[in-house]
Design an enzyme around this catalytic site. Sequence first.
Site, PDB file in Angstrom:
ATOM      1  N   HIS A  95       0.826  -1.210   0.000  1.00 51.66           N
ATOM      2  CA  HIS A  95       0.000   0.000   0.000  1.00 51.66           C
ATOM      3  C   HIS A  95       0.857   1.254   0.000  1.00 51.66           C
ATOM      4  O   HIS A  95       2.065   1.214   0.214  1.00 51.66           O
ATOM      5  CB  HIS A  95      -0.977  -0.001   1.177  1.00 51.66           C
ATOM      6  CG  HIS A  95      -0.347  -0.018   2.535  1.00 51.66           C
ATOM      7  ND1 HIS A  95       0.180   1.095   3.131  1.00 51.66           N
ATOM      8  CD2 HIS A  95      -0.177  -1.032   3.422  1.00 51.66           C
ATOM      9  CE1 HIS A  95       0.637   0.790   4.331  1.00 51.66           C
ATOM     10  NE2 HIS A  95       0.444  -0.509   4.529  1.00 51.66           N
ATOM     11  N   CYS A 111       3.002  -4.854   6.727  1.00 50.00           N
ATOM     12  CA  CYS A 111       2.708  -4.592   5.316  1.00 50.00           C
ATOM     13  C   CYS A 111       3.941  -4.085   4.576  1.00 50.00           C
ATOM     14  O   CYS A 111       4.967  -3.782   5.170  1.00 50.00           O
ATOM     15  CB  CYS A 111       1.590  -3.565   5.189  1.00 50.00           C
ATOM     16  SG  CYS A 111      -0.035  -4.236   5.580  1.00 50.00           S
TER      17      CYS A 111
END
Length: 160
Positions: A95, A111
């Site tokens: 992301h 992440c």
Amino acid sequence: ALLAQTAGKIVVIQSKFVLNLYLDGKLFKQYPVAVGQSAYPTPSGDFVITEKIENPSWTPPNSPWAAGLEPVPPGSNNPLGTRWIGTSASLVGIHGTPSDSSIGTAASHGCIRLERPADLARLLLEGSTQWTPEAIDGALEKGETVRAALPNQPMVIAQR
């Protein structure tokens, strides 16, 4: 999508803080990334890309570090930035980030953060009849949350 059409894959090398995009077995692009900090490491292994979301909302995960945090709607304060590329690794995706200074470090909660994920997102959707560049731009301009299923595109996360 492009990766499936070209037998491509994504390889994240955590120790070098890079995401490599391979097409036809050759390095096509390299992106600097942030990965998980030691307390919340990014998992290693073979995974697949499962979805792509433009203008995502962030929902706090059921984890001690997120206790008491509230959901964040799409916008400049969203910790996911403007893109979420979901993976088969539980609660782990690729992301954007409003914290560009974290790129090149172990700063996330597992992440993989990209400074400018739009380029990778467009490549993943390339060849889709539904998601033309015009459709993607239109959704972004409106600030709409848009979800696109992706056909299990291969991804490897390595610690080396």
